[in-house]
Design a protein around this motif. Structure first.
Motif, short mmCIF file in Angstrom:
data_model
loop_
_atom_site.label_atom_id
_atom_site.label_comp_id
_atom_site.label_asym_id
_atom_site.label_seq_id
_atom_site.Cartn_x
_atom_site.Cartn_y
_atom_site.Cartn_z
N SER A 111 3.77 4.71 23.08
CA SER A 111 3.93 4.07 21.77
C SER A 111 3.38 2.65 21.77
O SER A 111 3.33 2.00 20.72
CB SER A 111 5.41 4.07 21.37
N LEU A 112 2.96 2.17 22.96
CA LEU A 112 2.39 0.81 23.01
C LEU A 112 1.06 0.79 22.27
O LEU A 112 0.33 1.79 22.26
CB LEU A 112 2.17 0.40 24.47
N LEU A 114 12.94 11.31 32.22
CA LEU A 114 12.24 10.03 32.06
C LEU A 114 11.24 10.09 30.91
O LEU A 114 10.35 9.25 30.82
CB LEU A 114 11.50 9.67 33.35
N LEU A 115 11.39 11.11 30.07
CA LEU A 115 10.43 11.27 28.98
C LEU A 115 10.39 10.04 28.08
O LEU A 115 9.34 9.67 27.57
CB LEU A 115 10.79 12.51 28.15
N TRP A 116 11.56 9.39 27.94
CA TRP A 116 11.62 8.15 27.13
C TRP A 116 10.65 7.10 27.65
O TRP A 116 10.05 6.35 26.92
CB TRP A 116 13.05 7.60 27.11
N ASN A 164 -1.43 9.55 21.26
CA ASN A 164 -0.63 10.75 21.04
C ASN A 164 -0.17 11.39 22.33
O ASN A 164 0.94 11.87 22.45
CB ASN A 164 -1.43 11.76 20.22
N SER A 165 -1.07 11.43 23.29
CA SER A 165 -0.69 11.90 24.63
C SER A 165 -1.57 11.14 25.62
O SER A 165 -2.52 10.46 25.22
CB SER A 165 -0.93 13.41 24.76
N LEU A 166 -1.24 11.27 26.90
CA LEU A 166 -2.02 10.54 27.91
C LEU A 166 -3.49 10.94 27.87
O LEU A 166 -4.38 10.14 28.07
CB LEU A 166 -1.44 10.80 29.30
N SER A 167 -3.73 12.23 27.55
CA SER A 167 -5.11 12.72 27.62
C SER A 167 -5.99 12.17 26.50
O SER A 167 -7.21 12.32 26.54
CB SER A 167 -5.14 14.24 27.62
N VAL A 168 -5.39 11.55 25.51
CA VAL A 168 -6.22 10.96 24.46
C VAL A 168 -5.97 9.46 24.36
O VAL A 168 -6.17 8.85 23.32
CB VAL A 168 -5.99 11.63 23.08
N SER A 169 -5.49 8.85 25.47
CA SER A 169 -5.23 7.40 25.44
C SER A 169 -6.12 6.70 26.45
O SER A 169 -6.67 7.33 27.36
CB SER A 169 -3.77 7.14 25.78
#
Lengths: 317, 332
Positions: free
Chosen positions: A175-176, A166-168, A182-187
């Motif tokens: 990408s939203l 399910l990586l997609w 870049n990753s969840l930890s920086v979003s």
């Protein structure tokens, strides 16, 4: 005659100091009340309200851009600075995050609280309380760093998504615009997840307490009168649980408004109000602007409570 | 004619506890039916089975000929007056009464009018804008009644509705409920542990004990001709005479019940039965004196009219009663 002494009709005064003191306090209950309430009221009045007032006063001063010294003249200039694009963005970002965190916390907390209040008995109730309270026993920082690892690109969440093919989905989400990164930890998504996790007990417990007070036969009465489960929820359960939801939302909303650690560890480099206060009073040395930023959550919470009251959130109390 | 409520071999077991155990019951349309029994006897569970709050673990339930098991409460044309009224604390009295119409999608003006009519019917006109918390117990009881009746239910269930009221109010409400039921013609099913209430209001009574119906009949039947020791004891605390005492009276029976008020002290004549005994206790109850008499080891309670002289404790007396008042029971 039994060995017991026949008791006197009226017992004599106890001559000891404690004896006389308890007689005195019994006769003058107001003195007792004053002794009990005096210290905390003084504490609240002087230390808490006093410092709040000092803070409010600071926000009406300004800083001399040239010398960096505080100019002790009454001015609205600092508040005008809050409306500058960069600062206003911080406010909007923080309030939006606080609102979204609050709504999702309530959505997740309600079923848990409902189960705990209605169905959990005996051992399961203990398990529930333990489950809710246990995260509160460990350090706040440890939990946030743990989340940073979980949410990191090399973390367990990415691994789980990969294994489930399910990586997609995760990549699509990241990408939203705005909520991605870049990753969840920086979003912002990561910041949101950690906020929801950390404040969850503060939402569950008040809702559970409110639901606990709703007699079960009111639910039955609604059903008996022809109310479908959906109608019963809307017209009986929700209005009666609303004070609890509002109480919980006061916690989640104000804690999110003021927090400066979570967005610093998990999130993008864009600031939240708490971080702005931290930066302004520390590195920038702009105490008036830091004070003005601090006033924002207070005003927002005031407005929020006023609106909740107007919408009848406390009618069931 | 179709029965208002029909129970066929209905059971409701909670694990090992048989709250309702293989009950057969038929309540006629328009009847004022009472379910009488001590707490834990299964009467309230029966009511909850009719309302749909409980589902039977066995048997079959019909309401006006339609199968009721598996049907949720909100799809039954049955309304309940709850023991502690269960009024919605966050709604006004008017909104409480109009609740059933509101969830059925009836227009605002129409339901307001219907609710006001219902409040007038229970003698609370103009109370619509108050909150339940501002009403007395008796008034809340009336609101709960109006809230149920405004839906024009096929069957009205009342779960000890008068239990929380004081004696005076209770007697007044008993009369009003009875009058209301006769004028509306709705089937009332009434749960109570108060035998006086059941006797005075009901057309028929089912006496419950241990999840089973002990006896079903008219109030007079139940009172005068109890079939079991439990019924004799629970309904009006009859004396239950042992087989030995029956034999002394020349009446062969395993047991017999004898109502306290059917016994006279001191006088007996030819066609009456009599028992000698010693007075052991007496107490004044207003209209009657309650006298305990020990007849060779059998304790017999006599309700003696207050106008009659009361023998002292320790006095030797003769108890006299008619053979017709002695009701023989099959069970010991």
């Amino acid at each position: 005659m039994s060995a017991l002494v026949t008791p006197a009709t009226i017992l004599p005064n106890r001559p000891s100091l404690t004896g006389r003191l308890s007689d005195f306090l019994w006769k003058h209950p107001h003195v007792l009340l004053a002794i009990l309430l005096g210290p905390p009221v003084l504490w609240l009045g002087i230390i808490y309200l006093g410092s709040l007032f000092a803070l409010l006063l600071q926000s009406f001063f300004s800083i001399d851009d040239f010398s960096g010294l505080i100019n002790y003249e009454f001015t609205f200039a600092t508040y005008m600075q809050l409306l500058s694009d960069a600062n206003f963005d911080i406010i909007v970002r923080t309030v939006t995050m606080a609102a979204v965190v609050t709504i999702f916390s309530a959505l997740i907390a309600f079923p848990i609280a409902y189960y705990a209040a209605r169905y959990a008995k005996g051992k399961w109730k203990a398990v529930f309380y333990l489950g809710i309270m246990l995260p509160l026993w460990s350090s706040y920082l440890v939990k946030i760093y743990a989340w940073k690892l979980i949410l990191a690109k090399e973390g367990i969440l990415t691994w789980a998504f990969t294994k489930l093919h399910l990586l997609w989905l995760l990549d699509g989400w990241l990408s939203l615009p705005i909520i991605g990164g870049n990753s969840l930890s920086v979003s912002y998504t990561g910041t949101f997840l950690v906020f929801v996790y950390v404040w969850m007990p503060f939402m569950i417990l008040p809702i559970q307490a409110a639901l606990e007070r709703v007699p079960g036969n009111l639910i039955e009465a609604s059903s008996d009168l022809g109310g479908t489960p959906q109608q019963t929820f809307r017209h009986v359960l929700f209005p009666l649980a609303l004070p609890g939801i509002v109480a919980g939302s006061i916690f989640t909303f104000s804690l999110t408004l003021g927090d400066y650690i979570i967005p610093q560890i998990v999130g993008s480099s864009r600031l939240f109000i708490g971080q702005a206060v931290y930066a302004q009073q520390g590195t920038a040395g702009n105490i008036p602007l830091a004070a003005a930023f601090t006033v924002v959550p207070i005003v927002i919470m005031g407005l929020y409570l006023w609106m909740a009251k107007r919408m009848g959130a406390f009618d069931a109390l | 004619m179709t029965a208002a409520v029909l129970f066929e071999n209905v059971s409701r077991h909670f694990g090992a506890v048989k709250a309702v155990d293989a009950v057969d019951l038929e309540i006629a349309a328009g009847e004022f039916f009472a379910m009488l029994g001590p707490s834990g006897s299964g009467k309230t569970t029966c009511l909850r089975l009719m309302a749909g709050f409980e589902q039977p673990t066995g048997g079959h339930i019909e309401i006006f000929g339609e199968t009721a098991e598996g049907v949720p409460p909100y799809r039954r044309s049955v309304n309940t007056v709850f023991q502690d009224y269960a009024l919605f604390p966050h709604l006004s009295i008017l909104d409480n009464v109009a609740y059933g119409l509101m969830v059925k999608g009836i227009g605002k003006e129409e339901r307001r009018k219907a609710a006001e009519d219902a409040l007038a019917m229970v003698k609370l006109p103009g109370y619509g804008q108050r909150r339940p918390g501002q009403l007395s117990g008796g008034q809340r009881q009336r609101v709960a009644l109006a809230r149920a009746l405004v839906n024009k239910p096929k069957v009205l269930l009342l779960d000890e509705p008068l239990g929380a009221l004081d004696l005076k109010l209770r007697e007044q409400m008993q009369e009003e409920l009875k009058t209301l039921q006769k004028s509306l013609g709705i089937t009332f099913v009434f749960v109570t542990h108060d035998q006086g209430e059941a006797l005075s209001m009901a057309d028929r009574i089912a006496v419950f004990n241990d999840g089973k119906i002990q006896q079903l009949g008219t109030p007079e039947d139940i009172y005068k001709r109890p079939q079991t020791r439990f019924v004799a004891d629970f309904v009006g605390s009859s004396n239950v005479l042992s087989s030995a005492t029956c034999a002394r009276l020349g009446v062969p029976a395993k047991a017999a019940s004898l109502r306290p008020e059917a016994i006279a002290i001191g006088t007996s004549w030819a066609e009456q039965l009599s028992l000698p005994g010693t007075v052991t206790a007496r107490s004044f109850l207003g209209a009657t004196n309650r006298v305990s008499v020990d007849c060779s080891g059998e304790k017999i309670i006599v309700a003696s009219p207050a106008a009659m002289p009361v023998p002292d404790i320790g006095a030797e007396v003769q108890l006299a009663f008619s053979r017709n008042d002695l009701h023989l029971m099959e069970e010991a």
